[in-house]
Design a protein around this motif. Structure first.
Motif, PDB file in Angstrom:
ATOM      1  N   ASP A  78      10.939 -10.132  -2.905  1.00 53.12           N
ATOM      2  CA  ASP A  78       9.989  -9.798  -3.577  1.00 53.12           C
ATOM      3  C   ASP A  78       9.988  -8.735  -4.379  1.00 53.12           C
ATOM      4  O   ASP A  78       9.248  -8.424  -6.142  1.00 53.12           O
ATOM      5  CB  ASP A  78       9.070 -10.147  -3.609  1.00 53.12           C
ATOM      6  CG  ASP A  78       7.675 -10.381  -2.902  1.00 53.12           C
ATOM      7  OD1 ASP A  78       8.389  -8.782  -2.013  1.00 53.12           O
ATOM      8  OD2 ASP A  78       6.959  -9.922  -1.878  1.00 53.12           O
ATOM      9  N   GLY A  79      10.610  -7.145  -4.286  1.00 55.01           N
ATOM     10  CA  GLY A  79      10.681  -6.454  -4.562  1.00 55.01           C
ATOM     11  C   GLY A  79       8.996  -5.307  -4.345  1.00 55.01           C
ATOM     12  O   GLY A  79       9.019  -4.124  -4.560  1.00 55.01           O
ATOM     13  N   LEU A  80       8.200  -6.020  -3.418  1.00 57.06           N
ATOM     14  CA  LEU A  80       7.126  -5.595  -3.967  1.00 57.06           C
ATOM     15  C   LEU A  80       6.971  -3.738  -2.540  1.00 57.06           C
ATOM     16  O   LEU A  80       7.962  -3.461  -1.849  1.00 57.06           O
ATOM     17  CB  LEU A  80       5.382  -6.645  -3.428  1.00 57.06           C
ATOM     18  CG  LEU A  80       5.233  -7.621  -4.009  1.00 57.06           C
ATOM     19  CD1 LEU A  80       4.225  -7.844  -3.488  1.00 57.06           C
ATOM     20  CD2 LEU A  80       4.974  -6.614  -5.344  1.00 57.06           C
ATOM     21  N   ALA A  81       6.233  -3.165  -3.112  1.00 56.37           N
ATOM     22  CA  ALA A  81       6.577  -2.196  -2.019  1.00 56.37           C
ATOM     23  C   ALA A  81       5.272  -2.804  -0.645  1.00 56.37           C
ATOM     24  O   ALA A  81       4.385  -2.951  -0.753  1.00 56.37           O
ATOM     25  CB  ALA A  81       5.809  -0.951  -2.358  1.00 56.37           C
ATOM     26  N   VAL A  82       6.420  -1.876   0.168  1.00 58.30           N
ATOM     27  CA  VAL A  82       5.283  -2.307   2.120  1.00 58.30           C
ATOM     28  C   VAL A  82       5.422  -1.171   2.721  1.00 58.30           C
ATOM     29  O   VAL A  82       6.258  -0.069   2.356  1.00 58.30           O
ATOM     30  CB  VAL A  82       6.458  -3.743   2.154  1.00 58.30           C
ATOM     31  CG1 VAL A  82       5.985  -4.889   2.164  1.00 58.30           C
ATOM     32  CG2 VAL A  82       7.835  -3.370   2.468  1.00 58.30           C
ATOM     33  N   ILE A  84       0.088   6.617  -5.108  1.00 58.73           N
ATOM     34  CA  ILE A  84      -0.430   5.483  -5.117  1.00 58.73           C
ATOM     35  C   ILE A  84       0.073   4.633  -6.379  1.00 58.73           C
ATOM     36  O   ILE A  84      -0.403   3.300  -6.213  1.00 58.73           O
ATOM     37  CB  ILE A  84      -1.377   7.118  -5.956  1.00 58.73           C
ATOM     38  CG1 ILE A  84      -1.874   7.805  -4.773  1.00 58.73           C
ATOM     39  CG2 ILE A  84      -2.616   6.301  -6.564  1.00 58.73           C
ATOM     40  CD1 ILE A  84      -2.337   8.803  -5.383  1.00 58.73           C
ATOM     41  N   LEU A  85       0.975   4.814  -6.979  1.00 56.73           N
ATOM     42  CA  LEU A  85       1.085   3.719  -8.458  1.00 56.73           C
ATOM     43  C   LEU A  85       2.468   2.978  -7.629  1.00 56.73           C
ATOM     44  O   LEU A  85       1.792   1.292  -7.262  1.00 56.73           O
ATOM     45  CB  LEU A  85       2.133   4.777  -9.468  1.00 56.73           C
ATOM     46  CG  LEU A  85       1.129   5.327 -10.870  1.00 56.73           C
ATOM     47  CD1 LEU A  85       2.838   5.794 -11.201  1.00 56.73           C
ATOM     48  CD2 LEU A  85       0.118   5.007 -10.965  1.00 56.73           C
ATOM     49  N   ARG A  86       2.446   2.633  -6.071  1.00 55.89           N
ATOM     50  CA  ARG A  86       3.311   2.171  -5.990  1.00 55.89           C
ATOM     51  C   ARG A  86       2.882   1.201  -4.539  1.00 55.89           C
ATOM     52  O   ARG A  86       2.900   0.043  -5.052  1.00 55.89           O
ATOM     53  CB  ARG A  86       4.455   2.403  -4.230  1.00 55.89           C
ATOM     54  CG  ARG A  86       5.551   3.323  -5.601  1.00 55.89           C
ATOM     55  CD  ARG A  86       7.111   3.424  -4.514  1.00 55.89           C
ATOM     56  NE  ARG A  86       7.264   2.402  -4.110  1.00 55.89           N
ATOM     57  CZ  ARG A  86       7.755   2.193  -2.471  1.00 55.89           C
ATOM     58  NH1 ARG A  86       6.439   2.922  -1.613  1.00 55.89           N
ATOM     59  NH2 ARG A  86       8.212   0.998  -2.674  1.00 55.89           N
ATOM     60  N   THR A  87       1.737   1.522  -3.850  1.00 59.26           N
ATOM     61  CA  THR A  87      -0.116   0.437  -4.220  1.00 59.26           C
ATOM     62  C   THR A  87      -0.168   0.217  -5.018  1.00 59.26           C
ATOM     63  O   THR A  87      -1.318  -1.405  -4.131  1.00 59.26           O
ATOM     64  CB  THR A  87      -0.331   1.628  -2.879  1.00 59.26           C
ATOM     65  OG1 THR A  87      -1.703   2.764  -3.324  1.00 59.26           O
ATOM     66  CG2 THR A  87       0.247   2.789  -2.396  1.00 59.26           C
ATOM     67  N   LEU A  88      -0.178   0.572  -5.734  1.00 58.98           N
ATOM     68  CA  LEU A  88      -1.234  -0.625  -7.203  1.00 58.98           C
ATOM     69  C   LEU A  88      -0.530  -1.416  -7.992  1.00 58.98           C
ATOM     70  O   LEU A  88      -1.562  -2.184  -8.325  1.00 58.98           O
ATOM     71  CB  LEU A  88      -1.722   0.246  -7.854  1.00 58.98           C
ATOM     72  CG  LEU A  88      -2.927   1.214  -7.301  1.00 58.98           C
ATOM     73  CD1 LEU A  88      -3.771   2.668  -8.646  1.00 58.98           C
ATOM     74  CD2 LEU A  88      -4.141   1.046  -6.108  1.00 58.98           C
ATOM     75  N   GLY A  89       1.050  -1.376  -8.246  1.00 59.94           N
ATOM     76  CA  GLY A  89       1.651  -1.774  -9.167  1.00 59.94           C
ATOM     77  C   GLY A  89       1.616  -1.567  -9.959  1.00 59.94           C
ATOM     78  O   GLY A  89       1.243   0.124 -10.139  1.00 59.94           O
ATOM     79  N   PRO A  90       2.126  -2.216 -11.263  1.00 56.44           N
ATOM     80  CA  PRO A  90       2.181  -1.859 -12.337  1.00 56.44           C
ATOM     81  C   PRO A  90       0.909  -0.975 -13.073  1.00 56.44           C
ATOM     82  O   PRO A  90       0.763  -1.940 -12.950  1.00 56.44           O
ATOM     83  CB  PRO A  90       2.823  -2.679 -13.827  1.00 56.44           C
ATOM     84  CG  PRO A  90       3.149  -3.655 -12.006  1.00 56.44           C
ATOM     85  CD  PRO A  90       2.506  -3.354 -10.933  1.00 56.44           C
ATOM     86  N   SER A  91       1.206   0.174 -13.714  1.00 54.73           N
ATOM     87  CA  SER A  91      -0.089   1.221 -14.563  1.00 54.73           C
ATOM     88  C   SER A  91       0.157   0.510 -16.162  1.00 54.73           C
ATOM     89  O   SER A  91      -1.150   1.006 -16.652  1.00 54.73           O
ATOM     90  CB  SER A  91       0.493   2.372 -14.201  1.00 54.73           C
ATOM     91  OG  SER A  91       1.306   2.964 -14.764  1.00 54.73           O
ATOM     92  N   VAL A  92       0.873   0.287 -16.700  1.00 55.21           N
ATOM     93  CA  VAL A  92       0.681  -0.220 -17.724  1.00 55.21           C
ATOM     94  C   VAL A  92       0.188  -2.093 -17.761  1.00 55.21           C
ATOM     95  O   VAL A  92      -0.106  -2.218 -18.934  1.00 55.21           O
ATOM     96  CB  VAL A  92       2.324  -0.492 -18.436  1.00 55.21           C
ATOM     97  CG1 VAL A  92       2.548   1.351 -18.731  1.00 55.21           C
ATOM     98  CG2 VAL A  92       3.054  -1.017 -17.301  1.00 55.21           C
ATOM     99  N   ARG A  93       0.361  -2.778 -17.093  1.00 46.37           N
ATOM    100  CA  ARG A  93      -0.476  -3.714 -17.048  1.00 46.37           C
ATOM    101  C   ARG A  93      -1.210  -4.268 -16.004  1.00 46.37           C
ATOM    102  O   ARG A  93      -0.653  -4.740 -14.806  1.00 46.37           O
ATOM    103  CB  ARG A  93       1.216  -4.932 -17.194  1.00 46.37           C
ATOM    104  CG  ARG A  93       2.182  -4.706 -18.023  1.00 46.37           C
ATOM    105  CD  ARG A  93       2.226  -6.185 -19.252  1.00 46.37           C
ATOM    106  NE  ARG A  93       1.121  -7.469 -18.483  1.00 46.37           N
ATOM    107  CZ  ARG A  93       1.847  -8.091 -18.570  1.00 46.37           C
ATOM    108  NH1 ARG A  93       3.209  -8.368 -19.294  1.00 46.37           N
ATOM    109  NH2 ARG A  93       1.445  -9.160 -18.437  1.00 46.37           N
ATOM    110  N   PRO A  94      -2.511  -4.318 -16.207  1.00 50.14           N
ATOM    111  CA  PRO A  94      -3.619  -4.050 -15.103  1.00 50.14           C
ATOM    112  C   PRO A  94      -3.577  -5.695 -14.671  1.00 50.14           C
ATOM    113  O   PRO A  94      -4.427  -6.101 -13.742  1.00 50.14           O
ATOM    114  CB  PRO A  94      -4.444  -3.106 -15.596  1.00 50.14           C
ATOM    115  CG  PRO A  94      -4.704  -3.566 -17.242  1.00 50.14           C
ATOM    116  CD  PRO A  94      -3.241  -3.286 -17.242  1.00 50.14           C
TER     117      PRO A  94
END
Length: 97
Positions: A13-17, A80-90
């Motif tokens: 799924d491409g998620l940061a792990v 930090i962004l990788r742990t939260l997900g997309p910053s443009v679509r909360p």
């Protein structure tokens, strides 16, 4: 040297792990195994770069983290962004749920 953990992207799924103590992978950095020195960090990275792991993740690398009140948090803004997900679509990513 600062504390370090291994991160990668999950293939399905491409998620940061983040690599866990049992050589599994978690989307929660708080479950990551942490290296306190360069030798431990290189050993963790070697464990993440095996053929077995390449079935699950791609591109493992070390990131610097800080221990803030017993919780591991990334130091660099990119991580930090990788742990939260997309910053443009909360409404998407980890912050949505």
């Amino acid at each position: 040297m600062s504390l370090q953990v291994v991160t990668a992207n999950r293939l399905d799924d491409g998620l940061a792990v983040f690599m866990t103590a049992d050589e599994g992978w978690s989307t929660d950095i708080r479950q990551a195994i942490c290296a306190g020195d360069a030798e431990q960090a290189e050993a963790l990275l070697a464990r993440a770069n095996t053929q077995k792991q390449q079935i699950t993740v791609v591109g493992p690398y070390l990131i610097d983290v800080a221990n803030e009140d017993g919780v591991l948090v990334p130091i660099k803004y990119r991580e930090i962004l990788r742990t939260l997900g997309p910053s443009v679509r909360p409404d998407l990513g980890y912050q949505a749920g």
